[in-house]
Scaffold this active site. Structure first.
Site, PDB file in Angstrom:
ATOM      1  N   ASP A   1       0.852  -1.189   0.000  1.00  0.00           N
ATOM      2  CA  ASP A   1       0.000   0.000   0.000  1.00  0.00           C
ATOM      3  C   ASP A   1       0.887   1.238   0.000  1.00  0.00           C
ATOM      4  O   ASP A   1       2.113   1.134   0.032  1.00  0.00           O
ATOM      5  CB  ASP A   1      -0.967  -0.026   1.191  1.00  0.00           C
ATOM      6  CG  ASP A   1      -0.248  -0.088   2.517  1.00  0.00           C
ATOM      7  OD1 ASP A   1      -0.892  -0.401   3.529  1.00  0.00           O
ATOM      8  OD2 ASP A   1       0.972   0.163   2.554  1.00  0.00           O
TER       9      ASP A   1
ATOM     10  N   ASP B   1      -8.620  -7.147   0.706  1.00  0.00           N
ATOM     11  CA  ASP B   1      -7.618  -7.335   1.762  1.00  0.00           C
ATOM     12  C   ASP B   1      -8.254  -6.898   3.070  1.00  0.00           C
ATOM     13  O   ASP B   1      -9.122  -6.021   3.070  1.00  0.00           O
ATOM     14  CB  ASP B   1      -6.372  -6.460   1.532  1.00  0.00           C
ATOM     15  CG  ASP B   1      -6.563  -5.048   2.048  1.00  0.00           C
ATOM     16  OD1 ASP B   1      -7.227  -4.237   1.341  1.00  0.00           O
ATOM     17  OD2 ASP B   1      -6.120  -4.754   3.171  1.00  0.00           O
TER      18      ASP B   1
ATOM     19  N   CYS C   1      -8.659 -28.080   6.937  1.00  0.00           N
ATOM     20  CA  CYS C   1      -7.352 -27.497   7.240  1.00  0.00           C
ATOM     21  C   CYS C   1      -6.643 -28.286   8.328  1.00  0.00           C
ATOM     22  O   CYS C   1      -7.256 -29.069   9.055  1.00  0.00           O
ATOM     23  CB  CYS C   1      -7.492 -26.028   7.630  1.00  0.00           C
ATOM     24  SG  CYS C   1      -7.883 -25.716   9.373  1.00  0.00           S
TER      25      CYS C   1
ATOM     26  N   CYS D   1     -14.305 -28.464   7.637  1.00  0.00           N
ATOM     27  CA  CYS D   1     -13.078 -27.828   7.162  1.00  0.00           C
ATOM     28  C   CYS D   1     -11.935 -28.825   7.092  1.00  0.00           C
ATOM     29  O   CYS D   1     -11.755 -29.637   8.006  1.00  0.00           O
ATOM     30  CB  CYS D   1     -12.706 -26.673   8.096  1.00  0.00           C
ATOM     31  SG  CYS D   1     -11.178 -25.825   7.648  1.00  0.00           S
TER      32      CYS D   1
ATOM     33  N   CYS E   1      -8.219 -28.007  11.845  1.00  0.00           N
ATOM     34  CA  CYS E   1      -9.463 -28.748  12.043  1.00  0.00           C
ATOM     35  C   CYS E   1      -9.235 -30.245  11.968  1.00  0.00           C
ATOM     36  O   CYS E   1      -9.988 -31.029  12.543  1.00  0.00           O
ATOM     37  CB  CYS E   1     -10.521 -28.285  11.039  1.00  0.00           C
ATOM     38  SG  CYS E   1     -11.100 -26.609  11.414  1.00  0.00           S
TER      39      CYS E   1
ATOM     40  N   HIS F   1      -6.343 -21.402  10.611  1.00  0.00           N
ATOM     41  CA  HIS F   1      -7.676 -21.828  10.183  1.00  0.00           C
ATOM     42  C   HIS F   1      -8.416 -20.701   9.469  1.00  0.00           C
ATOM     43  O   HIS F   1      -9.044 -20.919   8.420  1.00  0.00           O
ATOM     44  CB  HIS F   1      -8.504 -22.293  11.378  1.00  0.00           C
ATOM     45  CG  HIS F   1      -9.971 -22.393  11.060  1.00  0.00           C
ATOM     46  ND1 HIS F   1     -10.536 -23.466  10.401  1.00  0.00           N
ATOM     47  CD2 HIS F   1     -10.978 -21.503  11.234  1.00  0.00           C
ATOM     48  CE1 HIS F   1     -11.827 -23.250  10.206  1.00  0.00           C
ATOM     49  NE2 HIS F   1     -12.123 -22.069  10.710  1.00  0.00           N
TER      50      HIS F   1
END
Lengths: 408, 327
Positions: free
Chosen positions: B10, B184, B224, B222, B227, B252
């Site tokens: 930015d 974002d 991931c 989930c 999880c 997560h």
């Protein structure tokens, strides 16, 4: 007894063994990271397995406070709660209390202390400590001992020695799961060889699965330290694991292994990581140092860990103390270093190359040959010839763990 | 960093205004007090671009005169025109246009006229991409989606559109339906550090006492690492007491956001976008109480979500509410 200890190789007093525990088969000598509350700060379980961690130590005191041993038991034990498939060891809780709490006091009943939750007076007895550890479910549990720092002198040490022996019987009596959890006794006795001998013999009579050497790493001089370890390893049974509590520095681990110890634990590698310090073959590297700011090399060019393969000193310098990721990456590297040290010790003893390993280790750490005198003395007792890495003159100060020059 | 994928930087302007005392915006640039030694300093459009040229990201952002949408009055008009004057200074200062893409940022508050002026001014400069700025600053959701809709309608079809500071999964789905491409926000990681996990139903607060002995994973659906490996009870024990709690929740939550992104892309490519939107809303609003602003935005976006809305819709906004912990 819920373990098997099989010596696979020796060099004089040093031994490499296979320690079979209910949850994992381990190779010794080994270092156990301290997981305090069911987690090693900064590393996931996958990462711990990745780096070859075999056993983690959990602090009973912290676990009993949060989330409580009852909850852990209800949820199937600490292994299941943490989802750690390998081995666990819990300490008795006594040491944390004495070192962390105000008004902690030791009486024959147990450790009296002020509850950190609500200030109420509480008592940790040998029975209670074992019950808590039974609920937590670790492969190895530690007896509640009357631990005194080696810097203390006087009748307190004798009191602690005998009380530790009285307490071991209470621990044994309270232990509900001897076929799943191995209760280790802890040798106390300060720096007094007579008391140490009494304690060793008393514990050995009780025929425990394993033995720890306690009360060290509390500020005593190195010369006293190695002598207590040497005395204890000489007197403890050959066919059972020996665990030197609170050790520590890589150099100390090499010396204690040469003297016949098998297991170690310490917060040092992860704690020093949180202060920006990396363990390297030469000693330590302080990533906060200004010279690191534009150093594009990895922490240790000879290290194969994820951190050394991926990140530069400059990048980690930028992170340390400003971002938790700095501590995490250093913790990962430092624990990888300790795991590699453990497996190098095991492998070199098994292959009959232990003296060569020790010499190479000392040469990297003391390139000018200024190996500290206490190390030389210990190695002599251990029967390891390190003359090739010692300079002829040795009246130099102790350089173990000194900061390395940053331009190596 | 040893990061092999893309980076975006930015301009530095927003942080200054939001973080520093005595930060002030003038025609020259953003004046502020150095946080190191307190000296007065100035970040100009030229300086911002030069810094970003050195950092070397794939996408760099113009220094814009950003005002929060909760402000009214002449300041917004000033910011709109100044942003256009500054884009020219940014373009002139940009030394690496063949390696780094300078995106312009549409300002204009909640005023459709100013937003239109800003869009057209930036589009004239033929930039590689465009951001919609100045939102996610406390404005009501109804104003929010309308500004996004107006801008996406006016920005070129063949260039990426980046809504800055968004955010909540629901907002991302709505903005995507309206034609935006990039987002974002600190939200997923920041909320993780407060013990909150993103789940299809909304959020799950791991600090809640009910989590203490809940052996389920954060989200049973989930895939991931967190999880698959850890229970709610374990994470509950860690959150706010051990950094590992925040780490696991951050992992997560970011996995959740990455999956949301790829689900959006895949469902649009396969011609299943309306079905995806409906399923998404059904999980988040099982009682059909989809907020009115979402219904309105989806109508403009041409997505039929009647199957997930209850017939009556004069209910308060439940987006991002805490889920009951016994679901």
């Amino acid at each position: 007894m819920a373990l098997r200890f099989e010596v696979l190789g020796r060099f004089n007093r040093a031994r490499a063994a296979q320690l079979t525990l209910p949850h994992f088969v381990c190779q010794t000598p080994l270092f156990m990271p301290v997981g305090t509350q069911g987690t090693i700060k900064g590393l996931t379980n996958d990462q711990l397995e990745e780096i070859g961690c075999q056993i983690i130590l959990g602090n009973t005191y912290h676990l009993a406070l949060r989330p409580t041993s009852e909850l852990i038991d209800e949820l199937g034990g600490l292994h299941k709660f943490m989802n750690w498939p390998r081995a666990l060891l819990t300490d008795s809780g006594g040491f944390q209390m004495v070192s962390l709490l105000h008004l902690a006091d030791i009486t024959e009943k147990g450790v009296t202390f002020q509850s950190p939750v609500d200030g109420k007076p509480m008592l940790l007895t040998p029975e209670e400590s074992i019950q808590i550890q039974n609920r937590i479910g670790a492969d190895i549990i530690m007896a509640l001992d009357d631990v005194v720092r080696t810097t203390i002198t006087g009748p307190r040490i004798e009191e602690a020695t005998y009380r530790t022996l009285r307490w071991i019987d209470r621990c044994i009596a309270a232990h509900r799961r001897p076929n799943e959890q191995n209760l280790f006794g802890i040798v106390q006795g300060g720096l007094d060889p007579v008391l140490r001998d009494i304690c060793v013999r008393g514990l050995v009579e009780r025929n425990l699965p394993g033995y720890a050497i306690g009360g060290l790493s509390g500020g005593e001089d190195k010369d006293s330290f190695w002598r207590v370890v040497a005395q204890c390893t000489a007197a403890l049974p050959e066919d059972k694991p020996r665990y030197v509590m609170g050790v520590g520095y890589p150099l100390d681990i090499v010396v204690c292994s040469a003297l016949g110890a098998d297991m170690y634990d310490c917060v040092y590698p992860t704690r020093t990581a949180r202060f920006g310090t990396a363990l390297v073959p030469e000693g330590v590297l302080k990533l906060k140092h200004q010279a690191m700011a534009n150093d594009t090399r990895p922490i240790d060019p000879s290290c194969n860990c994820m951190v050394c393969k991926k990140y530069s000193r400059a990048y980690i310098h930028c992170l340390v103390t400003k971002d938790a990721m700095g501590s995490q990456l250093l913790s990962y590297h430092n624990l990888f270093f300790m795991m590699k040290l453990s497996s190098d010790l095991h492998a070199s003893i098994v292959r009959g190359r232990f003296p060569e390993f020790v010499c190479k280790f000392l040469q990297k750490m003391f390139p000018e040959g200024d190996v500290p005198e206490w190390v030389c003395n210990a190695m002599e007792v251990a029967g390891i010839d390190i003359s090739s890495c010692c300079s002829p003159f040795s009246s130099l100060p102790d350089y173990s763990n000194s900061e390395v020059p940053t331009d190596f």
